[in-house]
Design a protein around this motif. Structure first.
Motif, mmCIF file in Angstrom:
data_model
loop_
_atom_site.group_PDB
_atom_site.id
_atom_site.type_symbol
_atom_site.label_atom_id
_atom_site.label_comp_id
_atom_site.label_asym_id
_atom_site.label_seq_id
_atom_site.Cartn_x
_atom_site.Cartn_y
_atom_site.Cartn_z
ATOM 1 N N GLY A 184 -1.395 -0.235 -14.843
ATOM 2 C CA GLY A 184 -1.055 -1.650 -14.930
ATOM 3 C C GLY A 184 -1.188 -2.343 -13.587
ATOM 4 O O GLY A 184 -1.705 -3.463 -13.494
ATOM 5 N N PHE A 185 -0.721 -1.680 -12.529
ATOM 6 C CA PHE A 185 -0.826 -2.248 -11.185
ATOM 7 C C PHE A 185 -2.283 -2.468 -10.788
ATOM 8 O O PHE A 185 -2.639 -3.512 -10.215
ATOM 9 C CB PHE A 185 -0.147 -1.322 -10.174
ATOM 10 C CG PHE A 185 -0.371 -1.732 -8.741
ATOM 11 C CD1 PHE A 185 0.359 -2.759 -8.171
ATOM 12 C CD2 PHE A 185 -1.336 -1.088 -7.972
ATOM 13 C CE1 PHE A 185 0.134 -3.151 -6.861
ATOM 14 C CE2 PHE A 185 -1.565 -1.467 -6.660
ATOM 15 C CZ PHE A 185 -0.829 -2.504 -6.098
ATOM 16 N N LEU A 186 -3.148 -1.492 -11.094
ATOM 17 C CA LEU A 186 -4.565 -1.617 -10.735
ATOM 18 C C LEU A 186 -5.221 -2.785 -11.465
ATOM 19 O O LEU A 186 -6.027 -3.522 -10.875
ATOM 20 C CB LEU A 186 -5.304 -0.313 -11.048
ATOM 21 C CG LEU A 186 -4.942 0.884 -10.159
ATOM 22 C CD1 LEU A 186 -5.654 2.140 -10.652
ATOM 23 C CD2 LEU A 186 -5.329 0.599 -8.707
ATOM 24 N N LEU A 187 -4.889 -2.978 -12.745
ATOM 25 C CA LEU A 187 -5.445 -4.100 -13.484
ATOM 26 C C LEU A 187 -4.961 -5.431 -12.917
ATOM 27 O O LEU A 187 -5.741 -6.385 -12.774
ATOM 28 C CB LEU A 187 -5.072 -3.987 -14.966
ATOM 29 C CG LEU A 187 -5.808 -2.914 -15.772
ATOM 30 C CD1 LEU A 187 -5.175 -2.747 -17.140
ATOM 31 C CD2 LEU A 187 -7.281 -3.271 -15.911
ATOM 32 N N ILE A 188 -3.677 -5.506 -12.602
ATOM 33 C CA ILE A 188 -3.128 -6.733 -12.012
ATOM 34 C C ILE A 188 -3.776 -7.007 -10.660
ATOM 35 O O ILE A 188 -4.140 -8.142 -10.349
ATOM 36 C CB ILE A 188 -1.594 -6.616 -11.874
ATOM 37 C CG1 ILE A 188 -0.945 -6.550 -13.258
ATOM 38 C CG2 ILE A 188 -1.029 -7.795 -11.073
ATOM 39 C CD1 ILE A 188 0.535 -6.193 -13.219
ATOM 40 N N ALA A 189 -3.928 -5.956 -9.858
ATOM 41 C CA ALA A 189 -4.546 -6.118 -8.540
ATOM 42 C C ALA A 189 -5.996 -6.566 -8.668
ATOM 43 O O ALA A 189 -6.467 -7.414 -7.892
ATOM 44 C CB ALA A 189 -4.468 -4.797 -7.769
ATOM 45 N N PHE A 190 -6.725 -6.021 -9.650
ATOM 46 C CA PHE A 190 -8.107 -6.414 -9.869
ATOM 47 C C PHE A 190 -8.182 -7.899 -10.221
ATOM 48 O O PHE A 190 -9.020 -8.645 -9.709
ATOM 49 C CB PHE A 190 -8.710 -5.559 -10.987
ATOM 50 C CG PHE A 190 -10.197 -5.701 -11.136
ATOM 51 C CD1 PHE A 190 -10.980 -6.257 -10.144
ATOM 52 C CD2 PHE A 190 -10.827 -5.268 -12.303
ATOM 53 C CE1 PHE A 190 -12.360 -6.388 -10.289
ATOM 54 C CE2 PHE A 190 -12.189 -5.391 -12.465
ATOM 55 C CZ PHE A 190 -12.956 -5.959 -11.452
ATOM 56 N N GLY A 191 -7.279 -8.340 -11.126
ATOM 57 C CA GLY A 191 -7.246 -9.749 -11.491
ATOM 58 C C GLY A 191 -6.924 -10.629 -10.300
ATOM 59 O O GLY A 191 -7.513 -11.703 -10.119
ATOM 60 N N ALA A 192 -5.977 -10.192 -9.460
ATOM 61 C CA ALA A 192 -5.604 -10.962 -8.273
ATOM 62 C C ALA A 192 -6.773 -11.059 -7.292
ATOM 63 O O ALA A 192 -6.985 -12.105 -6.658
ATOM 64 C CB ALA A 192 -4.396 -10.320 -7.596
ATOM 65 N N PRO A 206 -5.057 3.613 -18.834
ATOM 66 C CA PRO A 206 -3.792 3.245 -19.489
ATOM 67 C C PRO A 206 -3.433 4.202 -20.620
ATOM 68 O O PRO A 206 -4.280 4.555 -21.438
ATOM 69 C CB PRO A 206 -4.077 1.832 -20.031
ATOM 70 C CG PRO A 206 -5.116 1.295 -19.103
ATOM 71 C CD PRO A 206 -5.988 2.468 -18.763
ATOM 72 N N VAL A 207 -2.178 4.620 -20.666
ATOM 73 C CA VAL A 207 -1.746 5.619 -21.650
ATOM 74 C C VAL A 207 -1.493 4.939 -22.987
ATOM 75 O O VAL A 207 -0.515 4.221 -23.156
ATOM 76 C CB VAL A 207 -0.485 6.356 -21.176
ATOM 77 C CG1 VAL A 207 -0.062 7.384 -22.226
ATOM 78 C CG2 VAL A 207 -0.749 7.039 -19.846
ATOM 79 N N LEU A 261 -6.863 -12.619 -17.998
ATOM 80 C CA LEU A 261 -6.716 -11.586 -19.026
ATOM 81 C C LEU A 261 -6.398 -10.230 -18.408
ATOM 82 O O LEU A 261 -5.582 -9.469 -18.953
ATOM 83 C CB LEU A 261 -7.994 -11.500 -19.860
ATOM 84 C CG LEU A 261 -8.258 -12.675 -20.812
ATOM 85 C CD1 LEU A 261 -9.624 -12.528 -21.470
ATOM 86 C CD2 LEU A 261 -7.171 -12.762 -21.871
ATOM 87 N N LEU A 262 -7.013 -9.934 -17.277
ATOM 88 C CA LEU A 262 -6.738 -8.662 -16.609
ATOM 89 C C LEU A 262 -5.275 -8.579 -16.182
ATOM 90 O O LEU A 262 -4.624 -7.539 -16.334
ATOM 91 C CB LEU A 262 -7.649 -8.501 -15.392
ATOM 92 C CG LEU A 262 -9.117 -8.199 -15.692
ATOM 93 C CD1 LEU A 262 -9.909 -8.157 -14.394
ATOM 94 C CD2 LEU A 262 -9.262 -6.886 -16.433
ATOM 95 N N LYS A 270 1.165 -6.032 -19.617
ATOM 96 C CA LYS A 270 1.466 -5.397 -20.906
ATOM 97 C C LYS A 270 1.488 -3.883 -20.773
ATOM 98 O O LYS A 270 2.381 -3.205 -21.298
ATOM 99 C CB LYS A 270 0.432 -5.828 -21.942
ATOM 100 C CG LYS A 270 0.678 -5.224 -23.322
ATOM 101 C CD LYS A 270 -0.351 -5.714 -24.328
ATOM 102 C CE LYS A 270 -0.107 -5.077 -25.701
ATOM 103 N NZ LYS A 270 -1.111 -5.521 -26.707
ATOM 104 N N ILE A 271 0.494 -3.331 -20.076
ATOM 105 C CA ILE A 271 0.427 -1.874 -19.900
ATOM 106 C C ILE A 271 1.600 -1.382 -19.059
ATOM 107 O O ILE A 271 2.191 -0.338 -19.334
ATOM 108 C CB ILE A 271 -0.920 -1.483 -19.262
ATOM 109 C CG1 ILE A 271 -2.046 -1.697 -20.271
ATOM 110 C CG2 ILE A 271 -0.909 -0.030 -18.791
ATOM 111 C CD1 ILE A 271 -3.420 -1.625 -19.678
ATOM 112 N N TRP A 272 1.963 -2.138 -18.006
ATOM 113 C CA TRP A 272 3.103 -1.775 -17.164
ATOM 114 C C TRP A 272 4.371 -1.642 -18.004
ATOM 115 O O TRP A 272 5.193 -0.753 -17.781
ATOM 116 C CB TRP A 272 3.288 -2.827 -16.070
ATOM 117 C CG TRP A 272 4.455 -2.560 -15.160
ATOM 118 C CD1 TRP A 272 5.784 -2.743 -15.445
ATOM 119 C CD2 TRP A 272 4.413 -2.037 -13.820
ATOM 120 N NE1 TRP A 272 6.557 -2.386 -14.379
ATOM 121 C CE2 TRP A 272 5.744 -1.950 -13.370
ATOM 122 C CE3 TRP A 272 3.374 -1.660 -12.971
ATOM 123 C CZ2 TRP A 272 6.058 -1.489 -12.092
ATOM 124 C CZ3 TRP A 272 3.694 -1.206 -11.707
ATOM 125 C CH2 TRP A 272 5.020 -1.120 -11.275
#
Length: 212
Positions: free
Chosen positions: A192-200, A20-21, A83-84, A90-92
């Protein structure tokens, strides 16, 4: 699980938490643009030290907590997954900006690494991100008492983070004329997508476990 699996999981976690930037990524990109590959890596290594500290605290802390509250592993994974997803959203929605005020001067390893370390170590969101990820890993992380496995996974995190900074510095120094705010937005959208996908995926795993 084997030590190799712990290293690979830690490696992926290191990339996932570093990608994340934020302020340190911006700093590394600016140094790579104006000072070349080496300057970008200098910044990144300072952040790696901070991330290694956070990863150590998180993995040993999560293992101890899950042992203390036996039978609540699913609850910890549910909270970690949530949380992920929140971090991912948030990052997205974060829109970093790259300034052009660098002068290309070689600031030296110690100065750049130290500045990046203090920026990273004072970011409260970082420790929560590590806690969420390690909490959501469940049986994929070393259990309480497996100190060697935990250290191996932390080493994997450090390796993943270091690789990320090397890739970013090399890419930016090569394509520096094309780096702009839209490029940073795309990078954050991917992270952001990777974090959301990990949480899913965590919730999908829990659902499958419940069904079976």
């Amino acid at each position: 699980m084997t030590f190799l699996e712990y290293v690979l999981i830690g490696y992926l976690v290191g990339i996932l938490t570093t990608a994340p930037v934020g302020p340190v990524n911006i700093m590394a990109i600016q140094h790579a643009v104006h000072g070349g590959f080496r300057q970008g890596v200098y910044v990144g290594l300072g952040a790696v030290i901070a991330d290694t500290i956070f990863a150590s605290l998180a993995i040993f802390g999560v293992s101890a907590v899950t042992t203390f509250i036996k039978g609540q592993f699913d609850l910890i994974e549910i909270v970690g997954g949530a949380l992920l997803i929140i971090f991912g959203i948030k990052i997205w929605n974060t829109h970093p900006h790259l300034t052009n005020n660098g002068n290309g001067r070689d600031h030296g390893f110690l100065g750049d690494a130290t500045a990046a370390f203090f920026i990273a170590i004072t970011n409260p969101g970082a420790i929560f991100a590590f806690l969420a990820i390690f909490g959501a890993l469940g049986d994929l992380r070393p259990q309480h008492g497996d100190h060697v496995g935990a250290l191996v996974m932390v080493a994997g995190v450090a390796g993943g983070a270091t690789s990320w900074w090397g890739i970013v510095s090399a890419t930016v120094s090569h394509f520096k004329a094309k780096i702009d705010d839209r490029w940073l937005d795309r990078a954050n959208h991917i992270a952001g997508f990777l974090l959301i996908a990990f949480g899913a995926l965590i919730y999908l795993k829990l659902a499958l476990d419940f069904i079976t």
